[in-house]
Scaffold this active site. Sequence first.
Site, PDB file in Angstrom:
ATOM      1  N   ARG A  36      59.327  42.894  38.441  1.00 41.22           N
ATOM      2  CA  ARG A  36      60.497  41.534  37.755  1.00 41.22           C
ATOM      3  C   ARG A  36      60.911  40.955  38.672  1.00 41.22           C
ATOM      4  O   ARG A  36      60.877  41.104  40.255  1.00 41.22           O
ATOM      5  CB  ARG A  36      61.664  41.784  37.282  1.00 41.22           C
ATOM      6  CG  ARG A  36      61.499  43.267  36.297  1.00 41.22           C
ATOM      7  CD  ARG A  36      62.845  43.956  35.873  1.00 41.22           C
ATOM      8  NE  ARG A  36      62.638  45.252  34.297  1.00 41.22           N
ATOM      9  CZ  ARG A  36      62.954  46.176  34.714  1.00 41.22           C
ATOM     10  NH1 ARG A  36      62.911  46.663  35.663  1.00 41.22           N
ATOM     11  NH2 ARG A  36      62.252  47.076  33.616  1.00 41.22           N
ATOM     12  N   ARG A  84      54.082  39.336  35.981  1.00 41.95           N
ATOM     13  CA  ARG A  84      54.545  40.714  34.897  1.00 41.95           C
ATOM     14  C   ARG A  84      54.394  41.626  33.781  1.00 41.95           C
ATOM     15  O   ARG A  84      53.406  42.230  33.411  1.00 41.95           O
ATOM     16  CB  ARG A  84      55.743  41.069  34.844  1.00 41.95           C
ATOM     17  CG  ARG A  84      56.480  42.649  34.919  1.00 41.95           C
ATOM     18  CD  ARG A  84      57.814  42.246  34.406  1.00 41.95           C
ATOM     19  NE  ARG A  84      58.518  43.481  34.290  1.00 41.95           N
ATOM     20  CZ  ARG A  84      59.072  45.257  34.628  1.00 41.95           C
ATOM     21  NH1 ARG A  84      58.473  44.324  34.879  1.00 41.95           N
ATOM     22  NH2 ARG A  84      59.616  45.622  33.483  1.00 41.95           N
ATOM     23  N   HIS A  99      57.992  36.428  35.420  1.00 46.01           N
ATOM     24  CA  HIS A  99      57.595  37.459  34.318  1.00 46.01           C
ATOM     25  C   HIS A  99      56.538  36.961  33.694  1.00 46.01           C
ATOM     26  O   HIS A  99      55.989  38.237  33.380  1.00 46.01           O
ATOM     27  CB  HIS A  99      58.891  37.494  33.620  1.00 46.01           C
ATOM     28  CG  HIS A  99      59.826  38.961  33.285  1.00 46.01           C
ATOM     29  ND1 HIS A  99      60.250  39.867  33.963  1.00 46.01           N
ATOM     30  CD2 HIS A  99      59.009  39.485  31.878  1.00 46.01           C
ATOM     31  CE1 HIS A  99      60.206  40.185  33.199  1.00 46.01           C
ATOM     32  NE2 HIS A  99      60.203  40.138  32.011  1.00 46.01           N
ATOM     33  N   LYS A 140      66.421  47.777  37.292  1.00 47.25           N
ATOM     34  CA  LYS A 140      67.780  47.796  36.349  1.00 47.25           C
ATOM     35  C   LYS A 140      68.227  48.796  36.290  1.00 47.25           C
ATOM     36  O   LYS A 140      67.870  50.108  36.234  1.00 47.25           O
ATOM     37  CB  LYS A 140      66.907  47.473  34.927  1.00 47.25           C
ATOM     38  CG  LYS A 140      67.117  45.810  34.168  1.00 47.25           C
ATOM     39  CD  LYS A 140      66.420  45.944  33.286  1.00 47.25           C
ATOM     40  CE  LYS A 140      66.062  45.083  33.211  1.00 47.25           C
ATOM     41  NZ  LYS A 140      66.068  43.921  31.229  1.00 47.25           N
ATOM     42  N   HIS A 173      59.932  50.440  32.495  1.00 48.63           N
ATOM     43  CA  HIS A 173      60.495  50.385  30.897  1.00 48.63           C
ATOM     44  C   HIS A 173      61.098  51.844  30.655  1.00 48.63           C
ATOM     45  O   HIS A 173      60.522  53.475  30.958  1.00 48.63           O
ATOM     46  CB  HIS A 173      59.214  50.564  29.884  1.00 48.63           C
ATOM     47  CG  HIS A 173      58.943  49.066  29.936  1.00 48.63           C
ATOM     48  ND1 HIS A 173      58.085  48.705  29.437  1.00 48.63           N
ATOM     49  CD2 HIS A 173      59.583  47.722  30.356  1.00 48.63           C
ATOM     50  CE1 HIS A 173      57.711  47.249  29.697  1.00 48.63           C
ATOM     51  NE2 HIS A 173      59.196  46.980  30.223  1.00 48.63           N
ATOM     52  N   TYR A 188      52.729  45.405  24.320  1.00 51.99           N
ATOM     53  CA  TYR A 188      51.710  45.094  25.219  1.00 51.99           C
ATOM     54  C   TYR A 188      50.357  45.538  23.997  1.00 51.99           C
ATOM     55  O   TYR A 188      49.506  44.442  24.188  1.00 51.99           O
ATOM     56  CB  TYR A 188      50.939  45.065  26.573  1.00 51.99           C
ATOM     57  CG  TYR A 188      52.243  45.069  27.180  1.00 51.99           C
ATOM     58  CD1 TYR A 188      51.984  43.168  27.903  1.00 51.99           C
ATOM     59  CD2 TYR A 188      53.066  45.468  27.600  1.00 51.99           C
ATOM     60  CE1 TYR A 188      53.466  43.165  28.509  1.00 51.99           C
ATOM     61  CE2 TYR A 188      54.112  45.433  28.685  1.00 51.99           C
ATOM     62  CZ  TYR A 188      54.167  43.520  29.462  1.00 51.99           C
ATOM     63  OH  TYR A 188      55.286  42.943  29.600  1.00 51.99           O
TER      64      TYR A 188
END
Length: 298
Positions: A148, A247, A244, A172, A270, A279
């Site tokens: 990110r 990524r 992004h 995150k 994730h 994806y």
Amino acid sequence: MKWQQALKDYQLFLKIERGLSQNTINNYALDVFKLINYLESKSISKSPITITSEIIQQFVYELSKEVNTRSQSRIISGLKSFFNYLVFEDYINTNPLDLIESPKIGRKLPDTLSEEEINNLIGAIDLSKPEGERNRAILETLYGCGLRVSELINLQISDLFFDEGFIKVTGKGDKQRFVPIVGTTQKFINIYKNQIRHHLTIQKGHEDFLFLNRRGKQLTRAMIFTIIKQLAEKVGLKKNISPHTFRHSFATHLLQNNADLRSIQLMLGHESITTTEIYVHMDKSHLTEVVNKFHPRR
């Protein structure tokens, strides 16, 4: 209870109890501010604990005139989180958004770049300028490690474990993970670090950040966006891309080359595999090839 105190306590809750990043906390707060601004514009004098479902319905109706369905859904979700916090703290008994439905939105698949497009973008970097080597290292790291943009700008020299073939990434909620880094990406980082960064006058407090601007300070998110936008214009790329996009491309290309979703999930950081599963929807032709190649009934 007044809005200012409720929002302050809520932000503290998000930081301490949920461990969210400051950027995410600010976004949650903005959703609440939108409701506060609406109440003020309509001269509705209500505290957070006296807001009714009817008022929320009126707000959502007005909101639908100004923003698209995706933004409406995000704001409603943010407000549900805020009022759930008030329920959790026993300020209110029920969430006034419990019966408010978010608008139906289609699942937007992220844009991706082909390997050729990525090579073209990197090839367009002017290496005769000092920042050229830095920008090449930035794009190679975004694509080579699937970071990110916030993870990229916060990457530190002490996070580089090249002998082991990994970098330590803080994602995150300040959650850390180790991501493999290939030799090519290591090479370009080392060129920038040893030949360009080494000669900068580095400002106090920025000594460990890997990617710096010409004044020796940590790069901003906006600067990364600008670098990529300028390169896209230079090569005549019509796609609307951002950091992004690299990524997304990282994950998509891994999937196309038969990497498993669990491994991709770990590398992307994730929390849920369902986030990574987007994806799978991006290249159905690839999935058909996998079935034709590996299924026993093919």
